[in-house]
Scaffold this motif. Structure first.
Motif, PDB file in Angstrom:
ATOM      1  N   ARG A   7       0.839  -1.184   0.000  1.00 48.67           N
ATOM      2  CA  ARG A   7       0.000   0.000   0.000  1.00 48.67           C
ATOM      3  C   ARG A   7       0.885   1.248   0.000  1.00 48.67           C
ATOM      4  O   ARG A   7       1.875   1.297   0.722  1.00 48.67           O
ATOM      5  CB  ARG A   7      -0.854  -0.047   1.264  1.00 48.67           C
ATOM      6  CG  ARG A   7      -1.800   1.086   1.439  1.00 48.67           C
ATOM      7  CD  ARG A   7      -2.485   1.001   2.788  1.00 48.67           C
ATOM      8  NE  ARG A   7      -3.340  -0.162   2.855  1.00 48.67           N
ATOM      9  CZ  ARG A   7      -4.556  -0.155   3.378  1.00 48.67           C
ATOM     10  NH1 ARG A   7      -5.041   0.934   3.911  1.00 48.67           N
ATOM     11  NH2 ARG A   7      -5.273  -1.237   3.407  1.00 48.67           N
ATOM     12  N   GLN A  26      -6.783   2.704   8.688  1.00 49.95           N
ATOM     13  CA  GLN A  26      -7.654   2.833   7.517  1.00 49.95           C
ATOM     14  C   GLN A  26      -7.709   4.256   6.977  1.00 49.95           C
ATOM     15  O   GLN A  26      -8.613   4.608   6.245  1.00 49.95           O
ATOM     16  CB  GLN A  26      -9.057   2.320   7.839  1.00 49.95           C
ATOM     17  CG  GLN A  26      -9.093   0.820   8.041  1.00 49.95           C
ATOM     18  CD  GLN A  26     -10.500   0.266   8.077  1.00 49.95           C
ATOM     19  OE1 GLN A  26     -11.446   0.904   8.529  1.00 49.95           O
ATOM     20  NE2 GLN A  26     -10.642  -0.952   7.587  1.00 49.95           N
ATOM     21  N   THR A  27      -6.745   5.072   7.309  1.00 45.96           N
ATOM     22  CA  THR A  27      -6.527   6.442   6.816  1.00 45.96           C
ATOM     23  C   THR A  27      -7.439   7.495   7.421  1.00 45.96           C
ATOM     24  O   THR A  27      -7.473   8.613   6.934  1.00 45.96           O
ATOM     25  CB  THR A  27      -6.554   6.559   5.263  1.00 45.96           C
ATOM     26  OG1 THR A  27      -7.881   6.490   4.779  1.00 45.96           O
ATOM     27  CG2 THR A  27      -5.671   5.502   4.605  1.00 45.96           C
ATOM     28  N   ILE A  54     -12.659   6.588   5.131  1.00 45.30           N
ATOM     29  CA  ILE A  54     -11.563   5.647   4.893  1.00 45.30           C
ATOM     30  C   ILE A  54     -10.918   5.802   3.527  1.00 45.30           C
ATOM     31  O   ILE A  54     -10.388   4.843   2.978  1.00 45.30           O
ATOM     32  CB  ILE A  54     -12.022   4.188   5.099  1.00 45.30           C
ATOM     33  CG1 ILE A  54     -13.133   3.824   4.121  1.00 45.30           C
ATOM     34  CG2 ILE A  54     -12.440   3.951   6.539  1.00 45.30           C
ATOM     35  CD1 ILE A  54     -13.383   2.324   4.030  1.00 45.30           C
ATOM     36  N   CYS A 107      -8.429   3.368  -1.141  1.00 47.38           N
ATOM     37  CA  CYS A 107      -9.354   2.787  -0.164  1.00 47.38           C
ATOM     38  C   CYS A 107      -8.551   2.394   1.067  1.00 47.38           C
ATOM     39  O   CYS A 107      -7.616   1.597   0.982  1.00 47.38           O
ATOM     40  CB  CYS A 107     -10.057   1.558  -0.740  1.00 47.38           C
ATOM     41  SG  CYS A 107     -11.087   0.686   0.474  1.00 47.38           S
ATOM     42  N   GLY A 108      -8.912   2.938   2.206  1.00 47.42           N
ATOM     43  CA  GLY A 108      -8.216   2.641   3.445  1.00 47.42           C
ATOM     44  C   GLY A 108      -8.500   1.246   3.971  1.00 47.42           C
ATOM     45  O   GLY A 108      -7.759   0.738   4.815  1.00 47.42           O
ATOM     46  N   ALA A 109      -9.554   0.604   3.474  1.00 45.54           N
ATOM     47  CA  ALA A 109      -9.890  -0.747   3.938  1.00 45.54           C
ATOM     48  C   ALA A 109      -9.042  -1.806   3.240  1.00 45.54           C
ATOM     49  O   ALA A 109      -8.437  -2.651   3.892  1.00 45.54           O
ATOM     50  CB  ALA A 109     -11.373  -1.026   3.731  1.00 45.54           C
ATOM     51  N   CYS A 110      -8.969  -1.752   1.910  1.00 43.77           N
ATOM     52  CA  CYS A 110      -8.259  -2.809   1.179  1.00 43.77           C
ATOM     53  C   CYS A 110      -7.004  -2.337   0.466  1.00 43.77           C
ATOM     54  O   CYS A 110      -6.235  -3.155  -0.024  1.00 43.77           O
ATOM     55  CB  CYS A 110      -9.207  -3.485   0.187  1.00 43.77           C
ATOM     56  SG  CYS A 110      -9.631  -2.479  -1.259  1.00 43.77           S
ATOM     57  N   ALA A 170     -16.287  -1.793   0.956  1.00 40.64           N
ATOM     58  CA  ALA A 170     -16.298  -0.974   2.175  1.00 40.64           C
ATOM     59  C   ALA A 170     -16.976   0.355   1.851  1.00 40.64           C
ATOM     60  O   ALA A 170     -16.705   0.956   0.812  1.00 40.64           O
ATOM     61  CB  ALA A 170     -14.881  -0.734   2.668  1.00 40.64           C
TER      62      ALA A 170
END
Length: 112
Positions: A3, A14-15, A26, A67-70, A91
């Motif tokens: 990332r 998750q940002t 996120i 995307c902060g999730a993936c 998300a």
């Protein structure tokens, strides 16, 4: 694939940052001026030594949203069309971010 780094104040994994930290906040945005991801414009303004620039319409097909999730990178066009959810992991993103899009992306003008 790793990332890209995200800059910001009081970042979580998750940002989310000191300015925007609801469960839906996120995404990180790649700032056109420096090519670095920041959690938000306020974080950029607090940490960078230069003024922010918006992504011009002609660059809307380049990766500019994370995307902060993936960790998926989206182009501006993908982000604006995604209906406030990551196309990869689904998300949910904060739909209120659209109110601030002019701080990150040039306004697209319809041709008459």
């Amino acid at each position: 694939m790793s990332r890209p780094p995200v800059h910001g104040l009081d970042l979580d994994p998750q940002t989310r940052c000191a300015h925007w930290h609801s469960p839906l906040d996120i995404i990180a945005l790649k700032m056109r001026c420096c090519g670095a991801y920041y959690a938000c414009r306020d974080c950029h303004d607090a940490l960078a030594d230069h003024p922010a620039q918006v992504v011009p319409v002609e660059a809307w097909d380049e990766a500019a949203v994370l995307c902060g999730a993936c960790g998926r990178e989206l182009s501006v066009r993908e982000y604006l069309a995604c209906e406030s959810a990551c196309p990869s992991c689904r998300a949910p993103f904060n739909p209120g971010c659209r109110k601030h899009r002019h701080l990150y992306f040039a306004v697209e003008v319809d041709e008459a």
